[in-house]
Design an enzyme around this catalytic site. Structure first.
Site, PDB file in Angstrom:
ATOM      1  N   CYS A  31       4.044  -3.255  -5.029  1.00  0.00           N
ATOM      2  CA  CYS A  31       2.824  -2.995  -4.265  1.00  0.00           C
ATOM      3  C   CYS A  31       2.781  -3.281  -3.304  1.00  0.00           C
ATOM      4  O   CYS A  31       2.670  -3.801  -2.264  1.00  0.00           O
ATOM      5  CB  CYS A  31       1.850  -2.158  -4.640  1.00  0.00           C
ATOM      6  SG  CYS A  31       1.456  -0.295  -5.258  1.00  0.00           S
ATOM      7  N   GLU A  49      -7.370   6.130  -2.693  1.00  0.00           N
ATOM      8  CA  GLU A  49      -5.793   6.116  -2.202  1.00  0.00           C
ATOM      9  C   GLU A  49      -4.588   6.496  -2.791  1.00  0.00           C
ATOM     10  O   GLU A  49      -3.335   6.955  -1.818  1.00  0.00           O
ATOM     11  CB  GLU A  49      -5.420   4.448  -2.380  1.00  0.00           C
ATOM     12  CG  GLU A  49      -4.476   3.935  -3.476  1.00  0.00           C
ATOM     13  CD  GLU A  49      -4.121   2.772  -3.919  1.00  0.00           C
ATOM     14  OE1 GLU A  49      -4.089   1.863  -3.292  1.00  0.00           O
ATOM     15  OE2 GLU A  49      -3.680   2.541  -5.309  1.00  0.00           O
ATOM     16  N   HIS A  54      -2.933   5.554  11.078  1.00  0.00           N
ATOM     17  CA  HIS A  54      -1.381   5.308  11.754  1.00  0.00           C
ATOM     18  C   HIS A  54      -1.583   4.014  11.960  1.00  0.00           C
ATOM     19  O   HIS A  54      -0.939   3.715  13.150  1.00  0.00           O
ATOM     20  CB  HIS A  54      -1.185   6.489  12.537  1.00  0.00           C
ATOM     21  CG  HIS A  54      -0.489   7.839  12.196  1.00  0.00           C
ATOM     22  ND1 HIS A  54      -2.445   8.386  11.365  1.00  0.00           N
ATOM     23  CD2 HIS A  54       0.032   8.118  11.904  1.00  0.00           C
ATOM     24  CE1 HIS A  54      -1.681   9.476  11.580  1.00  0.00           C
ATOM     25  NE2 HIS A  54       0.087   9.525  11.231  1.00  0.00           N
TER      26      HIS A  54
END
Length: 139
Positions: free
Chosen positions: A23, A129, A71
């Protein structure tokens, strides 16, 4: 106690600075935000009689906030070098800088606080997530 909930989704990338693992690299998610609001009473008059609030209003306000992150690359302020930031912005990338590390836990609190400021009596916010990993912030 009356409780209603709605959800909104957005797609964005992030990374976790100083994390030892995968991550730490830029990666993306299809995030889902689920909000619950509560009230002891429902409205007794007007168009929203029998409701806590109009679902359309709640959905619209949540969408407005998730759409801000859609985005974009979500980063913690100061987590990229100035030259990297300048180069990415020069390339036209949209970057959202936050005052906190962009974990699911912190995003759950972020949406809790924002929707509370908008006047909702927020009970709980969950942020997925991935379809199997959710963080929850509740009062």
């Amino acid at each position: 106690m009356f409780v209603i909930s709605t959800s909104s989704e957005f797609n964005s990338a992030h990374f976790l600075k100083d994390y030892e693992g995968r991550c730490a690299n830029i990666h993306g998610h299809k995030w889902e935000v689920i909000i619950e609001i509560e009230s002891e009473e429902i409205q007794q008059e007007g168009q929203c009689r029998g409701m806590i609030v109009d679902f359309n209003q709640l959905k619209g306000d949540l969408f407005e906030e998730t759409n801000r992150l859609d985005h974009t690359l979500i980063i913690e302020k100061g987590s990229l070098k100035e030259a990297t930031m300048a180069a990415m912005k020069d390339e036209g990338f949209v970057i959202t800088e936050l005052d906190f590390r962009p974990t699911a836990e912190n995003l759950a609190k972020y949406f809790f606080d924002i929707m509370s400021i908008k006047g909702y009596n927020v009970r709980k916010v969950g942020v997925y997530e991935t379809p199997k990993n959710q963080a929850i912030y509740e009062k």
